[in-house]
Structure formats: structure tokens, C-alpha cells
Design a protein around this motif. Structure first.
Motif, PDB file in Angstrom:
ATOM      1  N   LEU A 184      -0.069   7.207  83.089  1.00  0.00           N
ATOM      2  CA  LEU A 184      -0.196   7.051  81.644  1.00  0.00           C
ATOM      3  C   LEU A 184      -1.556   7.576  81.196  1.00  0.00           C
ATOM      4  N   LYS A 185      -1.538   8.304  80.089  1.00  0.00           N
ATOM      5  CA  LYS A 185      -2.769   8.878  79.533  1.00  0.00           C
ATOM      6  C   LYS A 185      -3.007   8.246  78.166  1.00  0.00           C
ATOM      7  N   PRO A 186      -3.783   7.139  78.118  1.00  0.00           N
ATOM      8  CA  PRO A 186      -3.973   6.431  76.848  1.00  0.00           C
ATOM      9  C   PRO A 186      -4.678   7.297  75.797  1.00  0.00           C
ATOM     10  N   ASN A 187      -4.343   7.018  74.514  1.00  0.00           N
ATOM     11  CA  ASN A 187      -4.911   7.773  73.388  1.00  0.00           C
ATOM     12  C   ASN A 187      -6.271   7.220  72.994  1.00  0.00           C
ATOM     13  N   ASN A 188      -7.192   7.138  73.931  1.00  0.00           N
ATOM     14  CA  ASN A 188      -8.497   6.529  73.653  1.00  0.00           C
ATOM     15  C   ASN A 188      -9.614   7.488  73.998  1.00  0.00           C
ATOM     16  N   MET A 189     -10.734   7.271  73.314  1.00  0.00           N
ATOM     17  CA  MET A 189     -11.982   7.883  73.785  1.00  0.00           C
ATOM     18  C   MET A 189     -12.347   7.191  75.100  1.00  0.00           C
ATOM     19  N   HIS A 190     -13.045   7.897  75.977  1.00  0.00           N
ATOM     20  CA  HIS A 190     -13.398   7.315  77.274  1.00  0.00           C
ATOM     21  C   HIS A 190     -14.239   6.044  77.107  1.00  0.00           C
ATOM     22  N   CYS A 191     -15.060   5.986  76.040  1.00  0.00           N
ATOM     23  CA  CYS A 191     -15.947   4.831  75.851  1.00  0.00           C
ATOM     24  C   CYS A 191     -15.173   3.556  75.511  1.00  0.00           C
ATOM     25  N   ASP A 192     -13.900   3.697  75.103  1.00  0.00           N
ATOM     26  CA  ASP A 192     -13.084   2.516  74.777  1.00  0.00           C
ATOM     27  C   ASP A 192     -12.284   2.012  75.970  1.00  0.00           C
ATOM     28  N   MET A 193     -12.403   2.689  77.104  1.00  0.00           N
ATOM     29  CA  MET A 193     -11.637   2.310  78.289  1.00  0.00           C
ATOM     30  C   MET A 193     -12.295   1.130  78.987  1.00  0.00           C
ATOM     31  N   PRO A 194     -11.515   0.361  79.735  1.00  0.00           N
ATOM     32  CA  PRO A 194     -12.137  -0.677  80.575  1.00  0.00           C
ATOM     33  C   PRO A 194     -12.983  -0.025  81.665  1.00  0.00           C
TER      34      PRO A 194
END
Length: 379
Positions: A184-194
């Protein structure tokens, strides 16, 4: 209104005797995993570098345990299951879930840690005691250990883990009907990732996957702000939880255990980088409220395993209890997290008064008035 069970069983740990009749029991271990159904606790794998505690010459896979054990709740006895087929060799910090009568095992590592990791899905049918390899398509996750996984809506989700050298935030999904892996490739900026992590736990409410704790070999992540992956929007969300008594959050931790009953998630033990923890916390996924339970583990522990029965009784087994001496335990504890039904209370009383029920034949048990479902618990 439901009453608390007699004897103050709710939210109180009970140490279970090591076994009846001089039967063998699982040697002390850590890094193993367990699951539970109505009748049994299944314990798979584990690690113990102490040759004597590992079962000495009997353990041919020392310091790992290439074993599957079953603890029967009704009889209070351990039994090492004699299985056929190819049991996995990655026996530390793998992931384990129960899907019907099938144990699903993914990932894990052998010795030395990080040098022989797995990324296959192994299945063991506990009715037929047979192992098989799940034939998967698509791009598999990396060979990792210390990841967390859960089955949601017919798919197996796997998050995080480590290769032994790098830590991951990868999220993979395996469709259990088609056998196809998808990253899965979430639609987030990397800074919003856990943050990248291993030895975390996950919970879910059908719409979101909540990441609880975990860390690296030098960090442990807090539980006041957690990340959740939204299955519907394919995005990571940062979620602020609510403190107990308006001020207290659980300590940051890794190598803890986590079980879930409906929307209540119970976090138990773990390690914060300095001390071994023995507390038990409940997080409600609807209100995001933490509650500290009055229960305290009889021995603080990490790298242990825990599972909850469909009736709401949690079992905790093994783990590391002393950092300096690198000491592991083989102890087994139980604690009711939900008020037991009248059936469960009556069943426990019956077993206490008639501990030899399991020795009777099926026809004798039916004649006594036991139902088929209760008789199955004795088998």
C-alpha cells in the motif's frame, strides 16, 4: 446489570500451575507468539540462550524452539503438538494470527538475528496438525521480523518490522482469497508517516489500523499520540489519545503485548529502554480514552506473548523478566478482561469440582448433560 465474577477475578492476574501429572511444559522463552480459541492457547516458536532453561539436549534447535504447543484451558495441561509438513524455521519475533482453524505465521528470524529472516506465509491447521506454505502472488514484503499483523475484512495486513539493519514503515496487504500481495502506498507526505519501528502492536476497528508503541533497539515510541492508517482514504492520520485521570498516559514501550475485545484494546507489559513494565492499560478506540487497570503483572515482562479467548479471558506466557541476568520465564497467567458469561462461570466451577471430566468418554459426558461444544473443549 452484569455483576463482577465472584472472587474478584476481573482485572486480576492468576498464576496457573505449571502442569498436571508431571507432564512436560514449554521451557522458558521469549520472542514467541500465541493465539487462543475457546478451548486452547497455541504457543509457537521462541528463543532462549540459556542451554539449561532451553530444555538442554532435548532442544535440538537450541537456542530457538521449533515447536508448537497447545495449552488446554479445561484440563490445565500442556501438550507439544506433533505436526506434519514444513514448520517455519524463523522462530523469533514472527507474527501469528488465528483464522478459523488455521494458524497463519509470517516473517520472523533465526539465529543470528537478522541473518535468516522470513517472508513466507506458513499455515498450520490445528485440527489436522499439518503445516503448508500459502501460495502467494505479487511482490512479497521484505524478509523481516518484529512486524505486526492483523486480519481485516478478509485480508492480512502487515506493518513495520526490521531486517536486523533497517527499520520499516511499509504496509502490505495479502488478499486471503486470491493470495495476492499488495504494497500500500498511502497518500501522505513522508513527514506524516509513523516512525520506523519493530516490536509494536496493532489494533483495528474495521476502518483504521492503529499502531501502538514499538521502537528500535535504542528507542521506544509513546502512546499519547499514535498513528492510524485509514483503510477508506489510504492515508495515515496522527491521533491524540486522552489521558487517564486527565494527566496520565501509559509509558512509551516496545516488546509489549496487545489484545483486543471489540473496541477495547489492552496493552500489557513491555520495555521502555530502561525498565521492564508490568502495567496493564485499556484504550477505547471510539473515545480514544486510556484507562489504567488495577491489575499489575506478578512479574514485569517483555518479549512475552498474550492472547484473549472469545469469552474475554487473557492469557500471558513467557518473556524476559531480568535484563541484567538475561533471564526468561515460562510462567502462564490468566486474567478476565470482560465479565464472564454465566456459561463460562459455570464451566469453570464444574471443572474445579470435577477435574477428571476429560477422562470420561463422549457418551458419558453427553449422559451427564454436557453439550457438544463443551465436550469439544475437553478434547
Amino acid at each position: 446489570a452484569a455483576q463482577a465474577p465472584p472472587g474478584g477475578l476481573l482485572n486480576r492476574f492468576v498464576r496457573l500451575p505449571p502442569g498436571r501429572g508431571g507432564l512436560r511444559v514449554p521451557p522458558a522463552r521469549s520472542g514467541h507468539r500465541c493465539v487462543a480459541d475457546n478451548a486452547n492457547l497455541y504457543v509457537f516458536g521462541g528463543y532462549n540462550p540459556d542451554y539449561n532453561e532451553s530444555g538442554g539436549p532435548e532442544n535440538e534447535d537450541f537456542p530457538l524452539f521449533r515447536e508448537l504447543w497447545r495449552y488446554n484451558f479445561a484440563t490445565g495441561t500442556w501438550h507439544q503438538m506433533d505436526t506434519e509438513g514444513h514448520m517455519p524455521k524463523e522462530l523469533a519475533s514472527m507474527s501469528l494470527v488465528l483464522h478459523g482453524n488455521n494458524l497463519l505465521v509470517f516473517g520472523g528470524t533465526g539465529i543470528p538475528f537478522g541473518e535468516s529472516n522470513g517472508n513466507e506465509v506458513h499455515i498450520c491447521n490445528v485440527k489436522y496438525n499439518c503445516w503448508a506454505l500459502f501460495n502467494c502472488r505479487g511482490k512479497k514484503p521484505e524478509r523481516i521480523y518484529g512486524q505486526a499483523m492483523a486480519i481485516i475484512n478478509g485480508s492480512l495486513y502487515v506493518f513495520g518490522g526490521t531486517t536486523g539493519y533497517t527499520y520499516s514503515t511499509d504496509l502490505h496487504k495479502l488478499d486471503l482469497n486470491t493470495g495476492e500481495w499488495t504494497q500500500l502506498k498511502p497518500n501522505n507526505m513522508h513527514c506524516d508517516m509513523p516512525e520506523e519501528r519493530y516490536r509494536h502492536e496493532i489494533a483495528h476497528d474495521g476502518q483504521r489500523i492503529y499502531i501502538l508503541g514499538g521502537g528500535t533497539s535504542w528507542t521506544a515510541y509513546s502512546l499519547d499520540k499514535i498513528h492510524a492508517y485509514n483503510l477508506e482514504t489510504n492515508t495515515w492520520e496522527g491521533i491524540a489519545t486522552k489521558p487517564y485521570n486527565k494527566k496520565e498516559f501509559p509509558a512509551a514501550r516496545r516488546c509489549h503485548s496487545c489484545v483486543q475485545i471489540k473496541n477495547d484494546v489492552f496493552v500489557c507489559g513491555g520495555y521502555n529502554g530502561e525498565v521492564i513494565l508490568g502495567d496493564v492499560w485499556k484504550l477505547n478506540l471510539e473515545t480514544l480514552q486510556w484507562v489504567k487497570l488495577p491489575a499489575v503483572m506478578p512479574e514485569p515482562v517483555y518479549f512475552h506473548c498474550a492472547a484473549v479467548t472469545p469469552a474475554g479471558c487473557m492469557y500471558v506466557h513467557g518473556g524476559v523478566v531480568d535484563i541484567l541476568q538475561n533471564k526468561r520465564t515460562g510462567s502462564l497467567f490468566k486474567m478476565w478482561l470482560a465479565v464472564p458469561s454465566l456459561l463460562e462461570l459455570s464451566w469453570e466451577k464444574l471443572l474445579a469440582f470435577f477435574p477428571h471430566l476429560a477422562n470420561l468418554s463422549r457418551s458419558q459426558l453427553l449422559h451427564l448433560g454436557l453439550t457438544d461444544r463443551l465436550i469439544e473443549r475437553l478434547e
